[in-house]
Scaffold this active site. Structure first.
Site, short mmCIF file in Angstrom:
data_model
loop_
_atom_site.label_atom_id
_atom_site.label_comp_id
_atom_site.label_asym_id
_atom_site.label_seq_id
_atom_site.Cartn_x
_atom_site.Cartn_y
_atom_site.Cartn_z
N ALA A 1 -14.18 -18.73 -18.85
CA ALA A 1 -14.43 -17.88 -20.02
C ALA A 1 -14.11 -16.40 -19.84
CB ALA A 1 -15.90 -18.01 -20.42
N ASP B 1 -9.35 -22.85 -20.87
CA ASP B 1 -8.30 -21.83 -20.86
C ASP B 1 -8.04 -21.55 -19.38
OD1 ASP B 1 -6.57 -19.97 -22.11
OD2 ASP B 1 -8.03 -18.36 -21.78
N ASP C 1 -17.93 -23.64 -10.47
CA ASP C 1 -16.58 -24.18 -10.50
C ASP C 1 -16.54 -25.14 -11.70
OD1 ASP C 1 -14.46 -26.17 -10.02
OD2 ASP C 1 -14.17 -25.02 -8.19
N CYS D 1 -1.50 -19.43 -20.32
CA CYS D 1 -0.53 -18.43 -20.75
C CYS D 1 0.65 -18.46 -19.79
CB CYS D 1 -1.17 -17.04 -20.84
SG CYS D 1 -1.75 -16.42 -19.26
C1 LIG Z 1 -6.94 -17.38 -18.24
S1 LIG Z 1 -8.42 -16.75 -17.56
C2 LIG Z 1 -9.55 -17.01 -18.89
C3 LIG Z 1 -9.44 -16.04 -20.03
C4 LIG Z 1 -10.56 -16.18 -21.04
N1 LIG Z 1 -10.67 -17.55 -21.53
C5 LIG Z 1 -10.41 -15.25 -22.22
O1 LIG Z 1 -9.92 -15.66 -23.26
O2 LIG Z 1 -10.80 -14.08 -22.11
C6 LIG Z 1 -8.87 -18.01 -16.44
C7 LIG Z 1 -10.24 -17.84 -15.82
O3 LIG Z 1 -10.53 -19.00 -15.05
C8 LIG Z 1 -11.37 -18.63 -13.99
N2 LIG Z 1 -11.33 -19.70 -12.98
C9 LIG Z 1 -10.48 -19.86 -11.94
N3 LIG Z 1 -10.78 -20.99 -11.27
C10 LIG Z 1 -11.81 -21.58 -11.92
C11 LIG Z 1 -12.58 -22.75 -11.69
N4 LIG Z 1 -12.30 -23.58 -10.67
N5 LIG Z 1 -13.60 -23.03 -12.54
C12 LIG Z 1 -13.89 -22.20 -13.57
N6 LIG Z 1 -13.20 -21.06 -13.82
C13 LIG Z 1 -12.18 -20.76 -13.01
C14 LIG Z 1 -10.83 -17.29 -13.54
O4 LIG Z 1 -11.81 -16.54 -12.86
C15 LIG Z 1 -10.39 -16.65 -14.88
O5 LIG Z 1 -11.39 -15.80 -15.35
#
Ligand SMILES: C[S@@+](CC[C@H](N)C(=O)[O-])C[C@H]1O[C@@H](n2cnc3c(N)ncnc32)[C@H](O)[C@@H]1O
Length: 305
Positions: free
Chosen positions: A113, A180, A163, A233
């Site tokens: 998020a 996302d 996670d 993205c």
């Molecule tokens: C593309 S960004 C999300 C952008 C957000 N949805 C927005 O619209 O503002 C992806 C996010 O996934 C998180 N992330 C990375 N690995 C993850 C995991 N295993 N589980 C949950 N989140 C994770 C990252 O910290 C990052 O904040």
């Protein structure tokens, strides 16, 4: 333009020559992004915000988002942004929350998020009624998520730091699931060349493995007849069509058409000798030249009863 990219990261160019080698693609990849924002209807009406901003900014409606506008300058420093009446957000990144179609009183999981662009958008579609579990794994990104939720007056989010794979234990629980996913951020190169420098094929393979696990966990947590949206993205098929193909091959998931006024590029059904399920054609693949935005990929998924 392609040669400028090659000077910074030759392997990136070699990879993307196989994904889209059109002149327009490379031209738009090198063009800076148009600023855009979304009106936060939890705090103000679209009409009021447009009338207060139009003496300072030239605004153009975004065809696929009725609260979204392109502007001629960045809005991040305005008082409207500081008090959460608007949210600076890239135009194509407004699409996943629209496709998710959340309604008041639903239980929604936003698995990845932070910084909360899509969480705040989901909350406004839910009229601040119901519950959003807004999750992110990274401690240093949780604060920015919480501050954006507060700034935008979102009261229905419960922030967790797990996670995303943790959520597989909540079988058939959520009405809506948004993934996302963390990705190689190629769409963001138009915002910052650091994403071009950072790109590597090794990272794409490793992200693809993680994305498959996240999508499987999210699907298990989705209620029958619910909607799950998977988005990135980036434009590599390994992080997009291949992830969706993996879900289709290992579950009873079904893809839904995405009917929005957005120009698009045909999804990829064959890459590196792998043939993907023809159903992936229902996904939305947006290249930078299609709408002069960031590149994006979006899949709309449901679980049969
Ligand atoms: C593309 S960004 C999300 C952008 C957000 N949805 C927005 O619209 O503002 C992806 C996010 O996934 C998180 N992330 C990375 N690995 C993850 C995991 N295993 N589980 C949950 N989140 C994770 C990252 O910290 C990052 O904040």
């Amino acid at each position: 333009m392609k040669s400028d990219f090659a000077q910074i990261n030759r392997r990136f160019v070699e990879r993307y020559e196989r994904i889209d080698d059109s002149e327009e693609f490379w031209m738009y990849m090198a063009k800076p992004l148009r600023p855009s924002f979304r009106v936060n209807t939890l705090k103000a009406s679209v009409e009021d915000v447009v009338s207060s901003l139009s003496d300072r900014f030239k605004l153009e409606p975004i065809p696929w988002c009725k609260e979204g506008f392109f502007s001629d300058k960045e809005v991040g420093r305005t008082i409207e942004h500081q008090i959460g009446v608007i949210f600076s957000q890239e135009a194509s990144s407004m699409i996943p929350a629209i496709v998710l179609d959340p309604k008041p009183n639903m239980l929604v999981l936003d698995m990845c998020a932070s910084p909360g662009g899509k969480t705040t958008q989901i909350a406004q579609y839910m009229k601040n009624e119901g519950c959003i579990v807004a999750n992110d794994v990274k401690y240093d990104r949780i604060n920015i998520l919480i501050s954006n939720l507060q700034r935008c007056g979102v009261t229905i989010a419960r922030v967790t730091m797990k996670d995303g794979r943790f959520f597989k234990r909540f079988k058939d629980t959520f009405d809506r699931v948004l993934i996302d996913a963390p990705c190689s951020n190629v769409g963001m190169i138009r915002k910052n060349y650091r994403y071009l420098k950072m790109w590597s094929l090794k990272e794409v393979y490793s992200l693809s493995r993680l994305q498959k696990e996240l999508v499987m966990a999210g699907y298990r947590a989705l209620k029958p007849n619910g909607i799950m949206v998977y988005s990135t993205c980036t434009l590599d098929p390994l992080e997009n069509e291949e992830v969706v193909d993996y879900l289709l091959s290992n579950t009873d998931a079904k893809l839904l058409e995405i009917d929005l006024p957005v120009n698009r590029t045909e999804p990829i059904t064959e890459f590196e000798g792998k043939v993907y399920d023809e159903e992936v054609k229902k996904c939305l693949r947006i290249h930078p030249q299609d709408n002069d935005t960031e590149g994006f990929f979006i899949a709309k998924i449901t679980k049969p009863e």
